[in-house]
Scaffold this motif. Structure first.
Motif, PDB file in Angstrom:
ATOM      1  N   UNK A 197       0.839  -1.195   0.000  1.00 34.77           N
ATOM      2  CA  UNK A 197       0.000   0.000   0.000  1.00 34.77           C
ATOM      3  C   UNK A 197       0.878   1.250   0.000  1.00 34.77           C
ATOM      4  N   UNK A 198       0.382   2.328  -0.612  1.00 35.91           N
ATOM      5  CA  UNK A 198       1.148   3.575  -0.650  1.00 35.91           C
ATOM      6  C   UNK A 198       1.083   4.245   0.717  1.00 35.91           C
ATOM      7  N   UNK A 199       2.248   4.395   1.344  1.00 34.68           N
ATOM      8  CA  UNK A 199       2.315   5.058   2.656  1.00 34.68           C
ATOM      9  C   UNK A 199       2.594   6.545   2.507  1.00 34.68           C
ATOM     10  N   UNK A 200       3.398   6.903   1.506  1.00 35.62           N
ATOM     11  CA  UNK A 200       3.638   8.322   1.219  1.00 35.62           C
ATOM     12  C   UNK A 200       4.167   8.473  -0.202  1.00 35.62           C
ATOM     13  N   UNK A 201       4.047   9.712  -0.708  1.00 36.18           N
ATOM     14  CA  UNK A 201       4.583  10.092  -2.011  1.00 36.18           C
ATOM     15  C   UNK A 201       5.660  11.129  -1.769  1.00 36.18           C
ATOM     16  N   UNK A 202       6.850  10.909  -2.310  1.00 34.31           N
ATOM     17  CA  UNK A 202       7.972  11.842  -2.161  1.00 34.31           C
ATOM     18  C   UNK A 202       8.160  12.545  -3.493  1.00 34.31           C
ATOM     19  N   UNK A 203       7.784  13.805  -3.553  1.00 36.17           N
ATOM     20  CA  UNK A 203       7.885  14.568  -4.799  1.00 36.17           C
ATOM     21  C   UNK A 203       9.351  14.888  -5.096  1.00 36.17           C
ATOM     22  N   UNK A 204       9.715  14.841  -6.386  1.00 35.31           N
ATOM     23  CA  UNK A 204      11.095  15.056  -6.805  1.00 35.31           C
ATOM     24  C   UNK A 204      11.161  16.089  -7.926  1.00 35.31           C
ATOM     25  N   UNK A 205      12.274  16.830  -8.014  1.00 35.57           N
ATOM     26  CA  UNK A 205      12.419  17.851  -9.066  1.00 35.57           C
ATOM     27  C   UNK A 205      13.026  17.287 -10.356  1.00 35.57           C
ATOM     28  N   UNK A 206      12.759  16.008 -10.641  1.00 31.14           N
ATOM     29  CA  UNK A 206      13.197  15.380 -11.895  1.00 31.14           C
ATOM     30  C   UNK A 206      11.999  14.660 -12.501  1.00 31.14           C
ATOM     31  N   UNK A 207      12.016  14.544 -13.830  1.00 31.08           N
ATOM     32  CA  UNK A 207      10.885  13.929 -14.526  1.00 31.08           C
ATOM     33  C   UNK A 207      10.913  12.413 -14.441  1.00 31.08           C
ATOM     34  N   UNK A 208      12.139  11.852 -14.531  1.00 31.86           N
ATOM     35  CA  UNK A 208      12.277  10.404 -14.650  1.00 31.86           C
ATOM     36  C   UNK A 208      13.257   9.843 -13.616  1.00 31.86           C
ATOM     37  N   UNK A 209      12.850   9.764 -12.352  1.00 32.55           N
ATOM     38  CA  UNK A 209      13.691   9.044 -11.390  1.00 32.55           C
ATOM     39  C   UNK A 209      13.756   7.571 -11.790  1.00 32.55           C
ATOM     40  N   UNK A 210      14.930   6.967 -11.670  1.00 33.14           N
ATOM     41  CA  UNK A 210      15.117   5.609 -12.173  1.00 33.14           C
ATOM     42  C   UNK A 210      15.343   4.571 -11.085  1.00 33.14           C
ATOM     43  N   UNK A 211      15.967   4.954  -9.993  1.00 31.37           N
ATOM     44  CA  UNK A 211      16.220   3.993  -8.910  1.00 31.37           C
ATOM     45  C   UNK A 211      16.713   4.767  -7.693  1.00 31.37           C
ATOM     46  N   UNK A 212      16.923   4.053  -6.592  1.00 28.65           N
ATOM     47  CA  UNK A 212      17.388   4.702  -5.368  1.00 28.65           C
ATOM     48  C   UNK A 212      18.098   3.689  -4.487  1.00 28.65           C
ATOM     49  N   UNK A 213      18.879   4.203  -3.546  1.00 28.29           N
ATOM     50  CA  UNK A 213      19.599   3.338  -2.613  1.00 28.29           C
ATOM     51  C   UNK A 213      19.881   4.142  -1.350  1.00 28.29           C
ATOM     52  N   UNK A 214      19.925   3.473  -0.215  1.00 28.89           N
ATOM     53  CA  UNK A 214      20.259   4.137   1.041  1.00 28.89           C
ATOM     54  C   UNK A 214      21.773   4.156   1.225  1.00 28.89           C
ATOM     55  N   UNK A 215      22.285   5.307   1.672  1.00 32.86           N
ATOM     56  CA  UNK A 215      23.717   5.435   1.878  1.00 32.86           C
ATOM     57  C   UNK A 215      24.024   6.408   2.987  1.00 32.86           C
ATOM     58  N   UNK A 216      25.282   6.861   3.016  1.00 34.21           N
ATOM     59  CA  UNK A 216      25.731   7.745   4.075  1.00 34.21           C
ATOM     60  C   UNK A 216      26.153   6.972   5.303  1.00 34.21           C
ATOM     61  N   UNK A 217      26.772   7.639   6.267  1.00 37.13           N
ATOM     62  CA  UNK A 217      27.297   6.958   7.464  1.00 37.13           C
ATOM     63  C   UNK A 217      26.237   6.180   8.242  1.00 37.13           C
ATOM     64  N   UNK A 218      25.002   6.677   8.252  1.00 37.86           N
ATOM     65  CA  UNK A 218      23.925   6.027   9.006  1.00 37.86           C
ATOM     66  C   UNK A 218      22.887   5.365   8.105  1.00 37.86           C
ATOM     67  N   UNK A 219      23.187   5.275   6.823  1.00 42.71           N
ATOM     68  CA  UNK A 219      22.244   4.725   5.838  1.00 42.71           C
ATOM     69  C   UNK A 219      20.895   5.443   5.863  1.00 42.71           C
ATOM     70  N   UNK A 220      20.936   6.741   6.154  1.00 43.43           N
ATOM     71  CA  UNK A 220      19.699   7.528   6.192  1.00 43.43           C
ATOM     72  C   UNK A 220      19.646   8.583   5.098  1.00 43.43           C
ATOM     73  N   UNK A 221      20.613   8.530   4.175  1.00 41.38           N
ATOM     74  CA  UNK A 221      20.579   9.385   3.000  1.00 41.38           C
ATOM     75  C   UNK A 221      20.091   8.553   1.827  1.00 41.38           C
ATOM     76  N   UNK A 222      19.060   9.014   1.168  1.00 42.69           N
ATOM     77  CA  UNK A 222      18.532   8.298   0.011  1.00 42.69           C
ATOM     78  C   UNK A 222      19.099   8.942  -1.252  1.00 42.69           C
TER      79      UNK A 222
END
Length: 291
Positions: A232-257
């Motif tokens: 189920x859709x829990x939230x929608x994260x709006x982005x300033x790009x037309x075609x987002x292709x993928x994502x991954x968690x990173x950064x020291x705490x894995x809290x940067x997408x």
């Protein structure tokens, strides 16, 4: 949520984001631009490849894999960026006219590679997908290849549960994310529809957070959808790009997408950029190839 571009680089078709926790390095590719990219701090390295490549994944042995049109190759990370040293590991999909698309490693360090009919011309132009000639293949550390699925259109998203008994796998040609059980012998059960077509674009790559929610990039939808374990859709994260292709968690705490994106006819200023946003939940780690 505010987001920013992590470099000035703009890809024709950015894809395959990978965060390497031991080195705090971010890997990705520009499929249409024939580039493999690595960002460590503010230092960007770009290897120029002879073919389209869909993923760039570091290996336990110290080099990295690139999944190119003609096969899966090892790339010597110490080689010249305009003359990369490539060694063939295996040909996962022998079907002529196919190329790799989605690729991730499971917790055992095995590469799972989804392939499709090539839809990119020599100069990066779009070609129509006219057949379901793709497949899903598993490549073990010893380069042994196992075919898991056939008859795929545009494979996208590869995510496993902690017990490695289920895998989420999508086909963008269907507009659908599926869930498969993984049998004891490593083969897959029947596909179960997990999240079907949605008004906000088509399903592309995804990341899973520590709570088991899936963050799915929506091609032509300018957003990510955060989906509950029940689909189920829990939230929608709006982005300033037309075609987002993928994502991954990173950064020291894995809290940067980190979010890859592609160019589009709308030509927004950030199309093709890698975006970074801080989120309120940590993600799961990426796994290197075990070979």
């Amino acid at each position: 949520m505010s987001c920013n571009a992590v470099t000035a680089h703009r890809a024709q078709l950015g894809e395959g984001p990978f965060w390497d926790a031991p080195t705090q390095a971010f890997y990705w590719v520009d499929i249409a631009g024939k580039q493999a990219l690595r960002l460590i701090g503010d230092s960007l390295q770009v290897w120029h490849l002879p073919e389209h490549a869909s993923a760039f994944i570091p290996c336990a042995s110290g080099d990295a894999l690139v999944t190119m049109s003609s096969g899966v190759y090892r790339l010597d990370l110490a080689s010249e960026q305009h003359a990369p040293c490539l060694t063939l590991l295996c040909v996962a999909d022998p079907q002529p006219g196919n190329r790799g698309n989605e690729a991730r490693c499971d917790a055992q360090g095995r590469l799972w590679l989804g392939t499709m009919q090539n839809n990119i011309g020599e100069h990066g132009e779009d070609l129509p997908v006219l057949r379901r000639s793709g497949g899903l293949f598993r490549v073990d550390a010893d380069a042994r290849v196992t075919c898991l699925l056939q008859g795929l259109g545009i494979p996208n998203t590869l995510l496993w549960n902690d017990e490695a008994t289920q895998v989420h796998f999508g086909d963008s040609l269907d507009g659908t994310l599926y869930q498969y059980s993984i049998h004891a012998d490593g083969q897959l059960g029947r596909a179960a529809v997990w999240f079907g077509p949605h008004a906000r674009g088509g399903p592309d790559g995804s990341a899973m957070d520590a709570e088991g929610y899936i963050w799915n990039a929506r091609w032509d939808g300018s957003c990510l959808l955060r989906l509950t374990p029940e689909g189920e859709v829990e939230r929608v994260i709006e982005l300033p790009v037309s075609r987002p292709t993928s994502c991954v968690f990173g950064g020291p705490n894995l809290s940067t997408l980190y979010i890859t994106s592609a160019a589009s006819p709308l030509d927004h200023p950030l199309d093709g950029a890698v975006l970074a946003i801080e989120v309120d939940v940590a993600g799961k780690t990426c796994h290197r190839f075990a070979g």
